[in-house]
Design a protein around this motif. Structure first.
Motif, PDB file in Angstrom:
ATOM      1  N   ARG A 304       0.845  -1.216   0.000  1.00 23.48           N
ATOM      2  CA  ARG A 304       0.000   0.000   0.000  1.00 23.48           C
ATOM      3  C   ARG A 304       0.873   1.256   0.000  1.00 23.48           C
ATOM      4  N   ALA A 308       1.625   3.908  -3.285  1.00 21.53           N
ATOM      5  CA  ALA A 308       1.310   5.345  -3.156  1.00 21.53           C
ATOM      6  C   ALA A 308       2.554   6.182  -3.447  1.00 21.53           C
ATOM      7  N   SER A 311       3.626   6.472  -7.054  1.00 21.95           N
ATOM      8  CA  SER A 311       2.672   7.196  -7.908  1.00 21.95           C
ATOM      9  C   SER A 311       2.987   8.704  -7.911  1.00 21.95           C
ATOM     10  N   LYS A 357      -0.738  18.804   6.948  1.00 21.71           N
ATOM     11  CA  LYS A 357      -1.540  17.596   6.708  1.00 21.71           C
ATOM     12  C   LYS A 357      -1.678  16.695   7.927  1.00 21.71           C
ATOM     13  N   GLU A 382      -6.441   1.634   7.795  1.00 21.66           N
ATOM     14  CA  GLU A 382      -7.245   2.849   7.582  1.00 21.66           C
ATOM     15  C   GLU A 382      -6.374   4.104   7.769  1.00 21.66           C
ATOM     16  N   ASP A 385      -3.741   4.342   4.911  1.00 20.53           N
ATOM     17  CA  ASP A 385      -4.263   4.888   3.646  1.00 20.53           C
ATOM     18  C   ASP A 385      -4.537   6.385   3.767  1.00 20.53           C
ATOM     19  N   LYS A 386      -5.051   6.783   4.937  1.00 20.90           N
ATOM     20  CA  LYS A 386      -5.329   8.219   5.147  1.00 20.90           C
ATOM     21  C   LYS A 386      -4.018   9.013   5.085  1.00 20.90           C
ATOM     22  N   MET A 388      -1.118   8.172   3.709  1.00 18.15           N
ATOM     23  CA  MET A 388      -0.476   8.149   2.391  1.00 18.15           C
ATOM     24  C   MET A 388      -1.225   9.064   1.419  1.00 18.15           C
ATOM     25  N   ALA A 389      -2.561   9.089   1.511  1.00 15.80           N
ATOM     26  CA  ALA A 389      -3.343   9.986   0.633  1.00 15.80           C
ATOM     27  C   ALA A 389      -2.962  11.439   0.906  1.00 15.80           C
ATOM     28  N   ARG A 390      -2.732  11.752   2.185  1.00 17.04           N
ATOM     29  CA  ARG A 390      -2.363  13.139   2.532  1.00 17.04           C
ATOM     30  C   ARG A 390      -0.966  13.473   1.999  1.00 17.04           C
ATOM     31  N   VAL A 392       0.421  12.175  -0.716  1.00 18.58           N
ATOM     32  CA  VAL A 392       0.248  12.350  -2.169  1.00 18.58           C
ATOM     33  C   VAL A 392      -0.316  13.751  -2.453  1.00 18.58           C
ATOM     34  N   GLU A 393      -1.318  14.138  -1.661  1.00 21.98           N
ATOM     35  CA  GLU A 393      -1.966  15.448  -1.806  1.00 21.98           C
ATOM     36  C   GLU A 393      -0.953  16.576  -1.563  1.00 21.98           C
TER      37      GLU A 393
END
Ligand code: PLP
Length: 399
Positions: A304, A308, A311, A357, A382, A385-386, A388-390, A392-393
């Motif tokens: 996971r 991320a 990407s 973040k 959970e 993923d939260k 890693m999404a932050r 990336v953002e």
């Protein structure tokens, strides 16, 4: 006020602990924080471990224990390392400590006089530098950048060993990079080590049960038994069994080294606590399904995190194959701005990421690689993923 010892000028609090404390403080203030900072495995040992600890508590001997470690604990560890290919050791080769950290400190005290040289690759676990500095050793760090997958090359090792350092310190699987050396890579380094008999070899292998992708765990002694009389194998229950708070670490070493560490124990700690000893015996001798299950779970978490990271345009991350860390090169962000905040290096990057973040990572410079940062990914999926999404953002918002 009277003066503190000169060595305290060289002693620093652990950089990891500083970030972890800051993340905790922000959380307590009500911020939504995802902490990838501290290296805890985030699982607990099996019920048999607690049962053994409860029994020991009820039977409290009211005595100090052995400086080396209780015989039953030494025997359990001997059996445990046989499975790793470390055979032919006896109780005289083993000693224990309050976690691997304290044993590593003991080893530095036992092997290094002030000014003696210790050599280790970077990225390194932060405490290697701190311990070497506290004992006043001369430190030779061998840079292993992302381009060489953070791995030490035999030629680099050979060059360093020509200087006859007193100690070579090696960590596999690696904290902070998650890299794992293949059998061939360990054999190639071992072939160099064989040629330089003046150097002690300390291997810190505390993540040896957490290896993915079928790479397998290998060590110098397994592949070149002639290195046994100057190699110290270091292990711990902290990560393998989810027992960081029980503070139990081990070495398997030449008898003279194990004796030296035991002598230091007699002056530093006397012995391990009885309750921790009973729990450790139960962990080592009981069912081994928890470490195996955790290894599988960490491999899935690695996927996971890795997916991320790769990407993100410009981020380079050698694929971790062990432990629970990823160590991406984030230098593509240097010289850019996030919401007007300038990112000049790994430290300003981590500070801005935490501020904007709520994601806490440890700057790579704490591990000797300032182009990178460390993500400790043992948290629940959970949160993972939260976080890693932050990240990336955050990269997408750089200008
Ligand atoms: N060695 C490495 C590479 C580590 O990552 C750690 C802990 O994070 C230690 C040693 C210390 O482990 P212990 O909890 O046994 O003191």
């Amino acid at each position: 006020m009277p003066k503190l010892a000169t060595r305290m000028g060289r002693a620093k609090p652990s950089a990891i602990m500083v970030i972890a404390e800051k993340a905790k403080r922000l959380k307590a203030e009500g911020r939504d924080i995802v902490s990838f900072s501290i290296g805890v495995p985030n699982f607990l040992p099996g019920e048999h471990v607690y049962a053994a600890a409860r029994e020991a508590l009820e039977k409290d001997s009211g005595q100090y224990g052995s400086n080396r470690g209780a015989d039953a604990l030494l025997d359990a560890f001997l059996k445990h390392i046989e499975a790793l290919g470390l055979t032919g050791y006896g109780r005289e080769n083993i000693s224990t400590g309050v976690g691997a950290k304290q044993i590593l400190y003991n080893l530095a005290e036992a092997m290094l006089d002030e000014g003696d040289e210790i050599v280790f690759p970077a990225p390194y676990w932060t405490s290697y530098l701190d311990i070497a500095e506290i004992v006043g050793a001369k430190i030779n760090i061998l840079p292993c950048p992302p381009e060489q997958h953070y791995k030490l090359m035999p030629a680099q090792l050979e060059e360093a060993l020509k200087r006859k350092p007193r100690v070579f310190l090696f960590n596999n699987p690696s904290n902070p990079t998650g890299m794992v050396y293949t059998r061939d890579e360990i054999a190639a380094l071992a072939d160099v080590l064989v040629k330089y008999p003046d150097t002690w070899i300390i291997t810190d292998d505390i993540y040896n049960t957490m290896v993915f992708d079928g790479v397998g765990y290998h060590n110098f002694v397994q592949l070149r038994p002639e290195l046994r009389d100057r190699t110290v194998f270091t292990d711990s229950l902290s990560k393998t069994y989810g027992m960081p708070s029980w503070r139990v670490g081990f070495i398997a070493a030449p008898a003279e080294v194990a004796k030296a560490v035991t002598t230091l124990n007699s002056n530093h700690i006397t012995s391990l606590p009885e309750v921790a000893t009973a729990a450790a015996i139960a962990a080592l001798s009981g069912p081994q399904d928890i470490p195996a299950k955790m290894c599988k779970e960490f491999a899935a978490k690695r996927d996971r995190v890795y997916d991320a990271l790769v990407s993100i345009p410009g981020v380079v991350c050698p694929r971790p194959q062990g432990a629970f860390y990823a160590f991406p090169d984030i230098s593509v962000a240097f010289g850019k701005k996030h919401n007007g905040v300038e990112i000049t290096d790994d430290v300003t990057f981590c500070a801005a990421l935490l501020e904007a973040k709520g994601v806490a990572c440890v700057p790579g410079s704490a591990f000797g690689e300032p182009r990178s940062l460390r993500i400790s990914y043992s948290c629940p999926d959970e949160a993972l993923d939260k976080g890693m999404a932050r990240i990336v953002e955050f990269f997408a918002e750089l200008s």
